[in-house]
Design a protein around this motif. Structure first.
Motif, PDB file in Angstrom:
ATOM      1  N   ILE A   1       0.876  -1.183   0.000  1.00  0.00           N
ATOM      2  CA  ILE A   1       0.000   0.000   0.000  1.00  0.00           C
ATOM      3  C   ILE A   1       0.909   1.228   0.000  1.00  0.00           C
ATOM      4  O   ILE A   1       1.664   1.453   0.953  1.00  0.00           O
ATOM      5  CB  ILE A   1      -0.946   0.006   1.213  1.00  0.00           C
ATOM      6  CG1 ILE A   1      -1.784  -1.282   1.210  1.00  0.00           C
ATOM      7  CG2 ILE A   1      -1.846   1.245   1.173  1.00  0.00           C
ATOM      8  CD1 ILE A   1      -2.664  -1.450   2.431  1.00  0.00           C
ATOM      9  N   LEU A   2       0.869   1.965  -1.096  1.00  0.00           N
ATOM     10  CA  LEU A   2       1.786   3.089  -1.270  1.00  0.00           C
ATOM     11  C   LEU A   2       1.130   4.407  -0.880  1.00  0.00           C
ATOM     12  O   LEU A   2      -0.086   4.578  -1.024  1.00  0.00           O
ATOM     13  CB  LEU A   2       2.244   3.180  -2.733  1.00  0.00           C
ATOM     14  CG  LEU A   2       2.971   1.960  -3.313  1.00  0.00           C
ATOM     15  CD1 LEU A   2       3.438   2.258  -4.744  1.00  0.00           C
ATOM     16  CD2 LEU A   2       4.155   1.528  -2.457  1.00  0.00           C
ATOM     17  N   ASP A   3       1.957   5.317  -0.411  1.00  0.00           N
ATOM     18  CA  ASP A   3       1.473   6.659  -0.083  1.00  0.00           C
ATOM     19  C   ASP A   3       1.679   7.539  -1.313  1.00  0.00           C
ATOM     20  O   ASP A   3       2.825   7.792  -1.710  1.00  0.00           O
ATOM     21  CB  ASP A   3       2.280   7.200   1.112  1.00  0.00           C
ATOM     22  CG  ASP A   3       1.679   8.483   1.659  1.00  0.00           C
ATOM     23  OD1 ASP A   3       0.930   9.146   0.911  1.00  0.00           O
ATOM     24  OD2 ASP A   3       1.956   8.812   2.827  1.00  0.00           O
TER      25      ASP A   3
ATOM     26  N   ALA B   1       3.105   3.282   2.519  1.00  0.00           N
ATOM     27  CA  ALA B   1       2.524   4.206   3.508  1.00  0.00           C
ATOM     28  C   ALA B   1       2.971   3.809   4.909  1.00  0.00           C
ATOM     29  O   ALA B   1       2.815   2.652   5.313  1.00  0.00           O
ATOM     30  CB  ALA B   1       1.003   4.164   3.402  1.00  0.00           C
ATOM     31  N   ASP B   2       3.524   4.761   5.630  1.00  0.00           N
ATOM     32  CA  ASP B   2       4.121   4.476   6.940  1.00  0.00           C
ATOM     33  C   ASP B   2       3.732   5.612   7.875  1.00  0.00           C
ATOM     34  O   ASP B   2       4.547   6.453   8.228  1.00  0.00           O
ATOM     35  CB  ASP B   2       5.651   4.386   6.753  1.00  0.00           C
ATOM     36  CG  ASP B   2       6.332   3.862   7.991  1.00  0.00           C
ATOM     37  OD1 ASP B   2       5.638   3.374   8.896  1.00  0.00           O
ATOM     38  OD2 ASP B   2       7.577   3.941   8.055  1.00  0.00           O
ATOM     39  N   ASN B   3       2.467   5.639   8.216  1.00  0.00           N
ATOM     40  CA  ASN B   3       1.946   6.767   8.982  1.00  0.00           C
ATOM     41  C   ASN B   3       1.375   6.332  10.335  1.00  0.00           C
ATOM     42  O   ASN B   3       0.394   6.875  10.814  1.00  0.00           O
ATOM     43  CB  ASN B   3       0.909   7.522   8.140  1.00  0.00           C
ATOM     44  CG  ASN B   3       1.536   8.086   6.865  1.00  0.00           C
ATOM     45  OD1 ASN B   3       2.618   8.653   6.901  1.00  0.00           O
ATOM     46  ND2 ASN B   3       0.877   7.887   5.737  1.00  0.00           N
ATOM     47  N   GLY B   4       1.987   5.295  10.894  1.00  0.00           N
ATOM     48  CA  GLY B   4       1.649   4.898  12.260  1.00  0.00           C
ATOM     49  C   GLY B   4       0.776   3.661  12.369  1.00  0.00           C
ATOM     50  O   GLY B   4       0.629   3.100  13.450  1.00  0.00           O
ATOM     51  N   LEU B   5       0.185   3.205  11.259  1.00  0.00           N
ATOM     52  CA  LEU B   5      -0.725   2.052  11.327  1.00  0.00           C
ATOM     53  C   LEU B   5      -0.133   0.851  10.595  1.00  0.00           C
ATOM     54  O   LEU B   5       0.505   1.011   9.549  1.00  0.00           O
ATOM     55  CB  LEU B   5      -2.075   2.412  10.686  1.00  0.00           C
ATOM     56  CG  LEU B   5      -2.815   3.579  11.356  1.00  0.00           C
ATOM     57  CD1 LEU B   5      -4.088   3.907  10.581  1.00  0.00           C
ATOM     58  CD2 LEU B   5      -3.160   3.243  12.808  1.00  0.00           C
TER      59      LEU B   5
ATOM     60  N   ALA C   1      -7.662   3.724   2.200  1.00  0.00           N
ATOM     61  CA  ALA C   1      -7.486   5.168   2.403  1.00  0.00           C
ATOM     62  C   ALA C   1      -7.039   5.471   3.839  1.00  0.00           C
ATOM     63  O   ALA C   1      -6.090   6.236   4.064  1.00  0.00           O
ATOM     64  CB  ALA C   1      -8.794   5.897   2.093  1.00  0.00           C
ATOM     65  N   LEU C   2      -7.696   4.852   4.823  1.00  0.00           N
ATOM     66  CA  LEU C   2      -7.376   5.133   6.234  1.00  0.00           C
ATOM     67  C   LEU C   2      -5.980   4.637   6.585  1.00  0.00           C
ATOM     68  O   LEU C   2      -5.257   5.259   7.368  1.00  0.00           O
ATOM     69  CB  LEU C   2      -8.407   4.470   7.156  1.00  0.00           C
ATOM     70  CG  LEU C   2      -9.854   4.947   6.985  1.00  0.00           C
ATOM     71  CD1 LEU C   2     -10.805   4.018   7.735  1.00  0.00           C
ATOM     72  CD2 LEU C   2     -10.031   6.381   7.467  1.00  0.00           C
ATOM     73  N   PHE C   3      -5.604   3.501   5.997  1.00  0.00           N
ATOM     74  CA  PHE C   3      -4.263   2.976   6.224  1.00  0.00           C
ATOM     75  C   PHE C   3      -3.218   4.016   5.801  1.00  0.00           C
ATOM     76  O   PHE C   3      -2.260   4.287   6.511  1.00  0.00           O
ATOM     77  CB  PHE C   3      -4.063   1.674   5.435  1.00  0.00           C
ATOM     78  CG  PHE C   3      -2.727   1.045   5.672  1.00  0.00           C
ATOM     79  CD1 PHE C   3      -2.565   0.067   6.637  1.00  0.00           C
ATOM     80  CD2 PHE C   3      -1.613   1.451   4.957  1.00  0.00           C
ATOM     81  CE1 PHE C   3      -1.323  -0.490   6.888  1.00  0.00           C
ATOM     82  CE2 PHE C   3      -0.362   0.906   5.197  1.00  0.00           C
ATOM     83  CZ  PHE C   3      -0.218  -0.071   6.158  1.00  0.00           C
ATOM     84  N   VAL C   4      -3.438   4.609   4.621  1.00  0.00           N
ATOM     85  CA  VAL C   4      -2.496   5.611   4.107  1.00  0.00           C
ATOM     86  C   VAL C   4      -2.564   6.882   4.956  1.00  0.00           C
ATOM     87  O   VAL C   4      -1.540   7.483   5.287  1.00  0.00           O
ATOM     88  CB  VAL C   4      -2.788   5.937   2.621  1.00  0.00           C
ATOM     89  CG1 VAL C   4      -1.900   7.071   2.118  1.00  0.00           C
ATOM     90  CG2 VAL C   4      -2.610   4.687   1.753  1.00  0.00           C
TER      91      VAL C   4
ATOM     92  N   LYS D   1      -5.199  11.181  11.097  1.00  0.00           N
ATOM     93  CA  LYS D   1      -6.159  11.515  10.033  1.00  0.00           C
ATOM     94  C   LYS D   1      -7.251  10.468   9.921  1.00  0.00           C
ATOM     95  O   LYS D   1      -8.396  10.797   9.601  1.00  0.00           O
ATOM     96  CB  LYS D   1      -5.429  11.656   8.692  1.00  0.00           C
ATOM     97  CG  LYS D   1      -4.724  12.974   8.533  1.00  0.00           C
ATOM     98  CD  LYS D   1      -4.321  13.169   7.080  1.00  0.00           C
ATOM     99  CE  LYS D   1      -3.382  14.355   6.951  1.00  0.00           C
ATOM    100  NZ  LYS D   1      -2.492  14.219   5.809  1.00  0.00           N
ATOM    101  N   ALA D   2      -6.932   9.203  10.170  1.00  0.00           N
ATOM    102  CA  ALA D   2      -7.947   8.149  10.093  1.00  0.00           C
ATOM    103  C   ALA D   2      -9.029   8.406  11.157  1.00  0.00           C
ATOM    104  O   ALA D   2     -10.225   8.268  10.895  1.00  0.00           O
ATOM    105  CB  ALA D   2      -7.320   6.772  10.288  1.00  0.00           C
TER     106      ALA D   2
END
Ligand code: AMP
Ligand code: MG
Length: 339
Positions: A253-255, A262-266, A285-288, A293-294
């Motif tokens: 899953i890419l940002d 995607a590496d935004n804490g989740l 979407a929430l993963f990214v 933000k999620a």
């Protein structure tokens, strides 16, 4: 290999357990295992066998529409059209509209034009690698969901750009299967499409369906369970498809903000709601979007619940499902509230 995910063994076992327990409750259960969209699928319904035949045919039809690796699919025809408008069937139009709307709603976290980058990373084939930064930067220029135009049954994509509906194809397919089950008068069913679970009604004995959520730190186990009726329970996680290079894990899953995983804490997001399409779009979407933000995104909408696992080992559970949630792990759990 196509864009669609492998169904990992734990999810098979989990669902197999779930199906075995419900088949004991009624004599009218029919079930089917199949492999489609590059993943294992299990269907179980309390109703006529013909519903499964129709469901299987529908799954194959949708794979033919959505596959990014089949050269004759609707998506491949659009990707090969070099800017020329392409006429497609209704399912592709519907899913494109939903995905483009989620692109907007998520501020571009979900972007169905990421495919040139996903292909460069190798997530559609055996050979995966970390691309050089300049290649990532150059390919990011070809990523912009806002450049996709859908008018009636015609799709136009600028030359050099490519679409991939892997973030939501299984959710849409699950909705289509449920529709067939309903048309066949079925009131109780459960399906797992590569670990994405969708339920119809309750179990025949009147109790809720119990769905296990894979522990992203130990994917052969479940970290929690959730009890639901008539709901889709759909997860995006780092453990689903990844490779290791330079001592680091790189996942599928890419940002779209930087072209890297995607590496935004989740490390895992499970979305629970009525529509499989929406839950599947949201899970990606929430993963990214990541932890903060999620949570904001959940507060902005009233129609879904979520279970997030953070990279530092916490379970974040939204208040609407806190009562039907059981923590089976050693991770601390925090309930997210609307305020
Ligand atoms: P899911 O497991 O539903 O989260 O979907 C992941 C799949 O969606 C990947 O295998 C890619 O095909 C695609 N994908 C990866 N990152 C994104 C993104 N940021 N937006 C849209 N699709 C994506
Ligand atoms: Mg998804």
């Amino acid at each position: 290999m196509s864009i669609f995910h492998d169904l990992r063994l734990p999810a098979i076992l989990l669902c197999a357990g779930l199906l075995t327990s419900c088949s004991q409750a009624s004599t009218a259960a029919v079930s089917r295992d199949l492999f489609a969209m590059d993943t294992y699928m299990q269907l179980q319904a309390y109703g006529p066998e013909k519903a499964l035949d129709e469901a299987e045919a529908r799954i194959q039809e949708l794979e033919q529409d959505f596959s990014v690796t089949r050269p004759d699919s609707s998506i491949s025809r659009i990707n090969a059209a070099a800017g020329v408008p392409v006429t497609v069937e209704e399912d592709t139009v519907k899913l494109l509209h939903a995905a483009l709307a989620m692109g907007k709603e998520s501020g571009g976290a979900l972007d169905i034009t990421l495919y040139p980058l996903l292909a460069e990373w190798g997530f559609t084939k055996e050979e995966k690698h970390v691309p050089p930064p300049q290649t990532i930067a150059a390919l990011l220029d070809k990523v912009d969901y806002a450049a996709v135009s859908v008018t009636d049954d015609t799709v136009q994509l600028p030359a050099g750009m490519m679409l991939d509906l892997g973030a939501a194809a299984k959710g849409y397919t699950g909705d289509a299967v449920m529709e067939i089950f309903r048309e066949n008068g079925i009131a109780s069913a459960v399906i797992s499409l590569g670990g994405n679970v969708q339920t119809l009604g309750r179990k025949p004995d009147g109790t809720l369906w119990k769905v296990g959520i894979t522990d992203p730190f130990s994917p052969s186990e479940t970290c929690c369970t959730i009890e639901v009726e008539n709901k889709a329970v759909i997860t995006s996680g780092t453990y689903e498809r990844y490779f290791e290079e330079d001592g680091q894990r790189w996942w599928h899953i890419l940002d779209p903000a930087d072209g890297y995983p995607a590496d935004n804490g989740l490390i895992s997001v499970t979305v629970i709601g009525d529509s499989g399409t929406e839950c599947d779009l949201l899970s990606t979407a929430l993963f990214v979007e990541g932890t903060e933000k999620a949570a904001e995104h959940w507060r902005e909408r009233e129609d879904f619940e979520m279970i997030c696992v953070t990279e530092d080992g916490k379970l974040l559970v939204t208040e609407g499902i806190a009562d039907s949630f059981t923590n089976q792990s050693a991770m601390p759990m925090e309930v997210l509230t609307r305020e």
